[in-house]
Design a protein around this motif. Structure first.
Motif, PDB file in Angstrom:
ATOM      1  N   ILE A 143       0.973  -0.873  -0.170  1.00 24.89           N
ATOM      2  CA  ILE A 143       0.059  -0.105   0.046  1.00 24.89           C
ATOM      3  C   ILE A 143       1.332   1.348  -0.207  1.00 24.89           C
ATOM      4  N   GLU A 144       1.284   1.663   0.679  1.00 23.96           N
ATOM      5  CA  GLU A 144       2.783   2.348   0.957  1.00 23.96           C
ATOM      6  C   GLU A 144       2.993   2.480  -0.379  1.00 23.96           C
ATOM      7  N   ARG A 145       3.640   1.837  -0.648  1.00 26.97           N
ATOM      8  CA  ARG A 145       4.525   1.499  -2.347  1.00 26.97           C
ATOM      9  C   ARG A 145       4.405   2.182  -3.312  1.00 26.97           C
ATOM     10  N   LEU A 146       2.187   1.801  -3.447  1.00 24.74           N
ATOM     11  CA  LEU A 146       1.860   1.962  -4.516  1.00 24.74           C
ATOM     12  C   LEU A 146       0.432   3.162  -4.524  1.00 24.74           C
ATOM     13  N   ASP A 147      -0.072   3.113  -3.367  1.00 24.31           N
ATOM     14  CA  ASP A 147      -1.086   3.978  -3.306  1.00 24.31           C
ATOM     15  C   ASP A 147      -0.957   5.267  -3.093  1.00 24.31           C
ATOM     16  N   GLY A 148       0.318   6.001  -3.466  1.00 26.36           N
ATOM     17  CA  GLY A 148      -0.090   7.189  -3.702  1.00 26.36           C
ATOM     18  C   GLY A 148      -0.771   7.316  -5.428  1.00 26.36           C
TER      19      GLY A 148
END
Length: 455
Positions: A34-39
């Motif tokens: 989530i931290e890697r992709l959700d941006g």
């Protein structure tokens, strides 16, 4: 289990029960994704990093771990259902930023089954629209980041499609599960009235809204639905051939269905025929007045949900939507038009067990600030791409969206399955047969640059 991300919910739960992996390891891996992709995707309004890890440890310490159907499975929850300790914003600046004192019953059932809530997903304001954007973020289709994920369960569908969670909780008042599921290439089922506790907003949009699962496989959708329903009845179905009607036309007069979606429905019909089902072309007797009935219920539901909120903090499209709905609310409350629609359609479903249709009329609109645009422009965009879903909220009958085929852009296409009351198990079985005969790619390739669709 070394690859903790990318597994199905059923696989994760089995590995946790067998002590091949801990709930904390599984949850931590998904939080990292989530931290890697959700941006780039915008699926989440809030991520519960510390609380989710602590709750994962609690699951791992449970004495009944071996009996939990969702042991250690990360789940996302649509931000219109209370989650204990978290505020529920429903996509709006007008809602209070106050932590909920207790879980919604659907959330509580997921937790009791061993699931861990990792975050709350983005929705359009008051969950009123078929695109997901607003003051808390914009949810994009992980298969094509230039396009909206759909709505109103857009964040939940995007989170599952991107592999940030294996399953997510959403709900459906006029297609709000099936529209984003069809856009994002995931499986969902809107259960029939009373199968899963609703309790959505102020009156469940006059009883039309239902909570349901979003998943990458039919097995996971069936598993999650059985937990939400609190019964294995949704797993049961009578073996044998079904009579399937295939309809390619829009229920709403004047809306056409694009070729990729009609082609998908035709191909799915052919596979069901090869599987031994009796398949025929037949259109339900939709009344010409269906568009007005849909509009009345759609807007009236929002008018009820907007009561008590500061209208100055609502976006323009929501204010107009609610104002239109106030004119319809009294007539909608009688339930007369819904009962007339059921009576009109019941003979069709006495002849046919299942209706197969395209899930959408065309691909989703471009992602963008739809909340800043006018009400009529939003209505046109929503109606022209998603006319297939509202009749089955009006009747209260179960309906599914099942990934099937691809659009010219490479994004997923989908079909819809509809059944009479109590047919959830039958719909899931037909969906399983489609999945077996025509498997889909479960997760969007979001780890590499997205392919933009043509204008």
């Amino acid at each position: 289990m070394t690859d903790r991300v990318g597994r199905t919910a059923a696989e994760i739960a089995a590995a946790v029960r067998e002590k091949q992996v801990t709930p904390r390891e599984v949850v931590a891996a998904h939080l990292a994704r989530i931290e890697r992709l959700d941006g780039r995707i915008g699926a989440f309004r809030a991520v519960r990093v510390e609380r989710a890890l602590a709750e994962a440890d609690e699951v791992g310490a449970r004495t009944d771990l071996a009996e939990l159907p969702l042991a250690g499975v990360p789940v996302a929850v649509k931000d219109n259902l209370p989650v204990r300790g978290e505020s529920m914003r429903i996509g709006s600046a007008a809602t209070p930023d106050v932590p909920a004192g207790q879980d919604h019953v659907a959330v509580a059932r997921l937790r009791a089954a061993g699931a861990v809530v990792v975050g709350l997903t983005n929705v359009p304001e008051l969950c009123a629209f078929g695109t997901t954007e607003g003051v808390h973020g914009t949810a994009r289709n992980p298969w094509d980041l230039t396009r909206t994920a759909g709505g109103s369960s857009g964040g939940s569908a995007a989170a599952v499609a991107a592999g940030m969670v294996p399953i997510a909780l959403g709900n459906d008042g006029m297609g709000s599960l099936r529209i984003p599921a069809a856009n994002c290439g995931v499986v969902t089922i809107k259960p029939g009235l009373g199968v899963v506790p609703a309790g959505i907003g102020e009156g469940d949009w006059f009883g039309m809204s239902e909570n349901g699962p979003l998943a990458t496989t039919v097995e996971d959708a069936r598993l999650m639905l059985s937990v939400l329903a609190g019964t294995d009845a949704v797993r049961q179905h009578t073996p044998g051939a079904r009579t399937v009607a295939v309809s390619l036309r829009s229920p709403i007069v004047g809306v056409t269905v694009a070729k990729p979606y009609t082609d998908a429905a035709r191909e799915a019909a052919g596979l069901l025929m090869k599987a031994g089902h009796q398949v025929r072309r037949a259109d339900p007797p939709y009344p010409v007045s269906l568009s007005l009935t849909s509009l009345a219920h759609w807007t009236a539901g929002t008018s009820v949900d907007a009561q008590g909120l500061d209208a100055r903090l609502l976006t323009r499209r929501t204010r107009v939507h609610a104002a239109v709905g106030r004119r319809f609310a009294r007539g909608v409350r009688t339930g007369t038009s819904r009962e007339e629609l059921r009576r009109r359609l019941e003979p069709f479903f006495a002849e046919y067990d299942v209706l197969l249709t395209p899930a959408l009329a065309r691909r989703s609109p471009k992602a963008g600030p739809w909340h800043e645009r006018g009400w009529l422009r939003n209505m046109a965009a929503n109606t022209n791409y998603s006319p297939m879903t509202p009749p089955w909220n009006l009747t209260g009958w179960p309906a599914m969206a099942v990934p099937f085929g691809t659009l010219p852009s490479g994004a997923p296409c989908a079909v819809q399955l509809v059944g009479r009351p109590g047919s959830e198990g039958e719909l899931l079985e037909l969906a399983r047969q489609l999945e077996a005969a025509h498997p889909w790619r479960r997760t969007a390739p979001v780890d590499r640059p997205a392919r933009a669709s043509a204008a």
